[in-house]
Design an enzyme around this catalytic site. Structure first.
Site, PDB file in Angstrom:
ATOM      1  N   ARG A 118     -42.908  35.954  41.187  1.00  0.00           N
ATOM      2  CA  ARG A 118     -42.312  35.036  40.181  1.00  0.00           C
ATOM      3  C   ARG A 118     -41.513  35.796  39.296  1.00  0.00           C
ATOM      4  O   ARG A 118     -41.179  35.280  38.179  1.00  0.00           O
ATOM      5  CB  ARG A 118     -43.614  34.487  39.157  1.00  0.00           C
ATOM      6  CG  ARG A 118     -44.580  33.687  39.830  1.00  0.00           C
ATOM      7  CD  ARG A 118     -45.457  33.019  38.816  1.00  0.00           C
ATOM      8  NE  ARG A 118     -46.419  31.990  39.563  1.00  0.00           N
ATOM      9  CZ  ARG A 118     -47.662  32.377  40.242  1.00  0.00           C
ATOM     10  NH1 ARG A 118     -47.859  33.919  39.985  1.00  0.00           N
ATOM     11  NH2 ARG A 118     -48.453  31.811  40.667  1.00  0.00           N
ATOM     12  N   LYS A 140     -26.639  32.381  38.837  1.00  0.00           N
ATOM     13  CA  LYS A 140     -27.024  31.373  39.759  1.00  0.00           C
ATOM     14  C   LYS A 140     -27.208  32.092  41.138  1.00  0.00           C
ATOM     15  O   LYS A 140     -26.702  32.935  41.669  1.00  0.00           O
ATOM     16  CB  LYS A 140     -25.789  30.734  40.038  1.00  0.00           C
ATOM     17  CG  LYS A 140     -25.482  29.429  39.178  1.00  0.00           C
ATOM     18  CD  LYS A 140     -24.530  28.287  39.470  1.00  0.00           C
ATOM     19  CE  LYS A 140     -24.244  27.535  38.404  1.00  0.00           C
ATOM     20  NZ  LYS A 140     -23.006  26.539  38.646  1.00  0.00           N
ATOM     21  N   GLU A 182     -10.439  32.194  43.461  1.00  0.00           N
ATOM     22  CA  GLU A 182     -11.200  32.214  42.272  1.00  0.00           C
ATOM     23  C   GLU A 182     -10.494  32.814  40.987  1.00  0.00           C
ATOM     24  O   GLU A 182     -10.469  32.227  39.905  1.00  0.00           O
ATOM     25  CB  GLU A 182     -12.545  32.819  42.451  1.00  0.00           C
ATOM     26  CG  GLU A 182     -13.341  31.842  43.385  1.00  0.00           C
ATOM     27  CD  GLU A 182     -13.989  30.956  42.762  1.00  0.00           C
ATOM     28  OE1 GLU A 182     -13.952  30.545  41.576  1.00  0.00           O
ATOM     29  OE2 GLU A 182     -14.670  30.139  43.607  1.00  0.00           O
ATOM     30  N   LYS A 210     -15.702  34.584  32.686  1.00  0.00           N
ATOM     31  CA  LYS A 210     -16.880  34.029  33.131  1.00  0.00           C
ATOM     32  C   LYS A 210     -18.186  34.141  32.195  1.00  0.00           C
ATOM     33  O   LYS A 210     -18.921  33.263  31.997  1.00  0.00           O
ATOM     34  CB  LYS A 210     -17.198  34.257  34.687  1.00  0.00           C
ATOM     35  CG  LYS A 210     -18.641  33.577  35.062  1.00  0.00           C
ATOM     36  CD  LYS A 210     -18.832  33.572  36.588  1.00  0.00           C
ATOM     37  CE  LYS A 210     -19.919  32.703  37.194  1.00  0.00           C
ATOM     38  NZ  LYS A 210     -20.241  32.631  38.245  1.00  0.00           N
ATOM     39  N   GLU A 220     -25.394  25.185  32.815  1.00  0.00           N
ATOM     40  CA  GLU A 220     -24.538  24.295  33.409  1.00  0.00           C
ATOM     41  C   GLU A 220     -25.254  22.747  33.071  1.00  0.00           C
ATOM     42  O   GLU A 220     -25.526  21.725  33.832  1.00  0.00           O
ATOM     43  CB  GLU A 220     -24.236  24.061  34.795  1.00  0.00           C
ATOM     44  CG  GLU A 220     -23.168  23.651  35.117  1.00  0.00           C
ATOM     45  CD  GLU A 220     -22.713  23.671  36.648  1.00  0.00           C
ATOM     46  OE1 GLU A 220     -22.581  24.922  37.086  1.00  0.00           O
ATOM     47  OE2 GLU A 220     -22.485  22.777  37.301  1.00  0.00           O
ATOM     48  N   ARG A 228     -20.289  25.342  31.327  1.00  0.00           N
ATOM     49  CA  ARG A 228     -20.237  25.943  32.765  1.00  0.00           C
ATOM     50  C   ARG A 228     -19.574  25.222  33.951  1.00  0.00           C
ATOM     51  O   ARG A 228     -18.921  25.877  35.004  1.00  0.00           O
ATOM     52  CB  ARG A 228     -21.536  26.474  33.223  1.00  0.00           C
ATOM     53  CG  ARG A 228     -21.510  27.320  34.392  1.00  0.00           C
ATOM     54  CD  ARG A 228     -22.854  28.136  34.691  1.00  0.00           C
ATOM     55  NE  ARG A 228     -22.694  29.062  35.785  1.00  0.00           N
ATOM     56  CZ  ARG A 228     -23.640  29.963  35.702  1.00  0.00           C
ATOM     57  NH1 ARG A 228     -24.700  30.195  34.796  1.00  0.00           N
ATOM     58  NH2 ARG A 228     -23.256  30.879  36.777  1.00  0.00           N
ATOM     59  N   ASN A 232     -16.203  25.002  37.843  1.00  0.00           N
ATOM     60  CA  ASN A 232     -15.881  24.333  39.327  1.00  0.00           C
ATOM     61  C   ASN A 232     -14.589  23.568  39.282  1.00  0.00           C
ATOM     62  O   ASN A 232     -14.040  22.691  40.233  1.00  0.00           O
ATOM     63  CB  ASN A 232     -16.838  23.220  39.215  1.00  0.00           C
ATOM     64  CG  ASN A 232     -18.373  23.687  39.459  1.00  0.00           C
ATOM     65  OD1 ASN A 232     -18.546  24.673  40.167  1.00  0.00           O
ATOM     66  ND2 ASN A 232     -19.238  23.072  38.873  1.00  0.00           N
ATOM     67  N   HIS A 235     -12.942  22.927  42.535  1.00  0.00           N
ATOM     68  CA  HIS A 235     -13.884  22.979  43.491  1.00  0.00           C
ATOM     69  C   HIS A 235     -14.329  21.586  44.303  1.00  0.00           C
ATOM     70  O   HIS A 235     -14.905  21.594  45.441  1.00  0.00           O
ATOM     71  CB  HIS A 235     -15.242  23.478  43.000  1.00  0.00           C
ATOM     72  CG  HIS A 235     -15.181  24.966  42.772  1.00  0.00           C
ATOM     73  ND1 HIS A 235     -14.044  25.651  42.201  1.00  0.00           N
ATOM     74  CD2 HIS A 235     -15.846  25.861  43.363  1.00  0.00           C
ATOM     75  CE1 HIS A 235     -14.457  26.895  42.216  1.00  0.00           C
ATOM     76  NE2 HIS A 235     -15.493  27.331  42.946  1.00  0.00           N
ATOM     77  N   HIS A 239     -14.941  21.827  48.193  1.00  0.00           N
ATOM     78  CA  HIS A 239     -16.047  21.432  48.760  1.00  0.00           C
ATOM     79  C   HIS A 239     -16.043  20.432  49.861  1.00  0.00           C
ATOM     80  O   HIS A 239     -16.463  20.817  51.135  1.00  0.00           O
ATOM     81  CB  HIS A 239     -17.225  21.004  47.824  1.00  0.00           C
ATOM     82  CG  HIS A 239     -17.787  22.054  46.744  1.00  0.00           C
ATOM     83  ND1 HIS A 239     -18.187  21.634  45.435  1.00  0.00           N
ATOM     84  CD2 HIS A 239     -17.786  23.515  47.085  1.00  0.00           C
ATOM     85  CE1 HIS A 239     -18.591  22.786  44.880  1.00  0.00           C
ATOM     86  NE2 HIS A 239     -18.345  23.917  45.852  1.00  0.00           N
ATOM     87  N   HIS A 251     -13.555  30.179  51.212  1.00  0.00           N
ATOM     88  CA  HIS A 251     -13.840  29.361  49.938  1.00  0.00           C
ATOM     89  C   HIS A 251     -12.682  29.097  48.974  1.00  0.00           C
ATOM     90  O   HIS A 251     -12.347  28.321  48.366  1.00  0.00           O
ATOM     91  CB  HIS A 251     -15.202  29.827  49.318  1.00  0.00           C
ATOM     92  CG  HIS A 251     -15.627  29.021  48.043  1.00  0.00           C
ATOM     93  ND1 HIS A 251     -15.894  27.770  47.873  1.00  0.00           N
ATOM     94  CD2 HIS A 251     -15.488  29.587  46.683  1.00  0.00           C
ATOM     95  CE1 HIS A 251     -15.942  27.449  46.486  1.00  0.00           C
ATOM     96  NE2 HIS A 251     -15.782  28.717  45.863  1.00  0.00           N
TER      97      HIS A 251
HETATM   98  N1  GLY Z   1     -19.390  29.501  40.338  1.00  0.00           N
HETATM   99  C1  GLY Z   1     -19.778  28.963  39.301  1.00  0.00           C
HETATM  100  C2  GLY Z   1     -20.761  29.217  38.442  1.00  0.00           C
HETATM  101  O1  GLY Z   1     -21.237  30.271  38.527  1.00  0.00           O
HETATM  102  O2  GLY Z   1     -21.121  28.381  37.693  1.00  0.00           O
END
Ligand code: GLY
Length: 348
Positions: A118, A140, A182, A210, A220, A228, A232, A235, A239, A251
Site C-alpha cells: 500500500r 502521476k 513537452e 509544472k 487534475e 493540471r 495536456n 495532447h 494522443h 510522444h
Molecule cells: N503529464 C501531465 C501531467 O503530469 O499531468
C-alpha cells in the site's frame, strides 16, 4: 565520472499531495541518490531497463530489477512481476524503490511503489529529457490496459527526483526532440522564452512551471479548467496520432504538431488572432520540431480518435489558448475541429 566540468545544480521544490520534495537538475546529481533516499530506508529496489546508460553508485543495500522495453512492458503484468520479485527479495515498507530511466520506467516503477505494501517510498532518476521535464514530476504513475494507455494508475509523489543531465549525452536524437515537444508546451503555458536559457536552467524552468501547476491541482480536478489539465496542451491531437499508430512520431513530436493544431482551433473559435497561430508555428519550429501533419493522415480517423480521448468529459475536449491563457474547453463542435485540421494542412 562522465559529463565534464560541473556547474551548480538547480533545485526546484515540489509541494503536492501533502508532501514536499526536491527535483535536482544538473550534471552528476546522481551522486546525491543515497542522501535523498535517506537513512531511514534500509534497502533499495532499483528498477530500470536494459541499455539505460547511467552508472549509479549506491551505498544502500540494493538489487536491480530490469523491466522490458516498449509500451507492452507498461502493463499490470510488469507491476505484478515487480511486486512478486520484491516480495521474494524481502522488500518491506521500511525500504524504498529507485526508478532509473525514462517515463515508462518512472510510470511503472512509481505505480508498483504506490501499491506495494500500500505504498513504499520511491525516488526517480530521470534519464530522458521528457521524463525530466514531465513524466517524473508531479506523481502521476500508471500502466496501460489493452483498452487504452494509462488507464490504471495512482497519484504517488516521489521522495525526490534527480535529473542528471549527463544521461542526455547519449540520448538518441528522436528522444531529445520528444522532450523538446513537452518543453515547447511550457513555452505557451507561461509565455517564457525557455529556449533563451542554457539547457539545465531550461529543464529546471520546466520543472518549476509544472511544480506550480501540480501544487495548485495535484489530482487534475475535472472542474478546474485552468488546472493540471492544461498540461495536456497539444495532447488531444497528439494522443490521436499516437493511437492511430501508423505515424513515426515520438510522444513529444506528436505534441508539437498538436500545439500548432490547438492554435488553429483556438483561432477558429475566435479565442486568439492569426498572429498568435503564427507564433505557435514559429516557436514549435524554433525547437526543431514538426509543425505539420504527417503524410497520409485521415482527418475522419483523427476526429473519431479525438472524440474518444480519455481526457474528454463533455464531447470533444481540448486545452486551448485564449485571452486568459490556456484553459480546458469542452463540447467543441466537430465541424470546428475538422476545419482546424484543414487549416493545419494548409487547406483552410
Ligand atoms: N503529464 C501531465 C501531467 O503530469 O499531468
Amino acid at each position: 565520472m562522465a559529463g565534464g566540468e560541473r556547474v551548480a545544480a538547480h533545485t526546484v521544490t515540489v509541494h503536492a499531495g501533502g508532501s514536499t520534495y526536491p527535483v535536482v537538475v544538473g550534471s552528476g546529481v546522481r551522486d546525491r541518490l543515497d542522501g535523498l533516499v535517506g537513512p531511514s530506508v534500509r534497502r533499495v529496489a532499483v528498477v530500470t531497463q536494459a541499455g539505460i546508460g547511467l552508472d549509479l553508485d549506491i551505498d544502500h543495500d540494493h538489487e536491480v530489477f530490469t523491466i522490458g522495453d516498449g509500451e507492452t512492458a507498461k502493463s499490470l503484468a510488469t507491476v505484478e512481476d515487480l511486486c512478486r520479485s520484491w516480495s521474494r527479495w524481502g522488500l518491506t515498507r521500511a525500504d524504498g524503490v529507485v526508478a532509473v530511466g525514462g517515463g515508462l520506467v518512472t510510470d511503472v516503477a512509481g505505480f508498483a511503489a504506490a501499491v506495494y505494501h500500500r505504498g513504499v517510498a520511491v525516488v526517480h532518476v530521470a534519464t530522458t529529457l521528457l521524463a525530466m521535464v514531465d513524466a517524473a514530476i508531479g506523481g502521476k504513475t500508471g500502466v496501460n490496459l489493452p483498452e487504452g494507455k494509462n488507464l490504471v494508475g495512482a497519484f504517488w509523489q516521489p521522495r525526490a527526483v534527480l535529473c542528471d543531465t549527463d544521461a542526455l549525452a547519449t540520448l538518441p536524437e528522436r528522444e531529445r526532440l520528444s522532450g523538446m515537444g513537452e518543453m515547447a508546451k511550457y513555452h505557451f503555458l507561461t509565455g517564457e522564452d525557455l529556449l533563451a536559457l542554457p539547457l539545465e536552467e531550461r529543464i529546471a524552468a520546466c520543472v518549476r512551471i509544472k511544480a506550480e501547476v501540480v501544487a495548485a491541482d495535484e489530482r487534475e480536478d475535472v472542474t478546474n479548467t485552468r488546472g493540471r489539465a492544461t498540461l495536456n496542451y497539444g495532447h488531444t491531437l497528439a494522443h490521436a496520432l499516437e493511437t492511430a499508430g501508423r505515424y513515426d512520431l515520438r510522444h513529444g513530436e506528436a505534441v508539437a504538431v498538436g500545439l500548432v493544431y490547438a492554435a488553429h482551433l483556438a483561432h477558429r473559435l475566435g479565442r486568439i488572432d492569426r498572429s498568435r497561430v503564427d507564433q505557435h508555428r514559429d516557436v514549435v519550429a524554433s525547437y526543431g520540431l514538426r509543425t505539420v501533419l504527417p503524410e497520409g493522415v485521415e482527418p475522419g480517423e483523427l476526429l473519431a480518435l479525438m472524440a474518444r480521448d480519455k481526457k474528454a468529459v463533455v464531447g470533444l475536449t481540448f486545452a486551448l489558448d485564449g485571452p486568459g491563457g490556456v484553459e480546458v474547453v469542452t463540447g467543441v463542435d466537430p465541424d470546428d475541429a475538422a476545419a482546424a485540421l484543414d487549416a493545419l494542412a494548409g487547406l483552410g
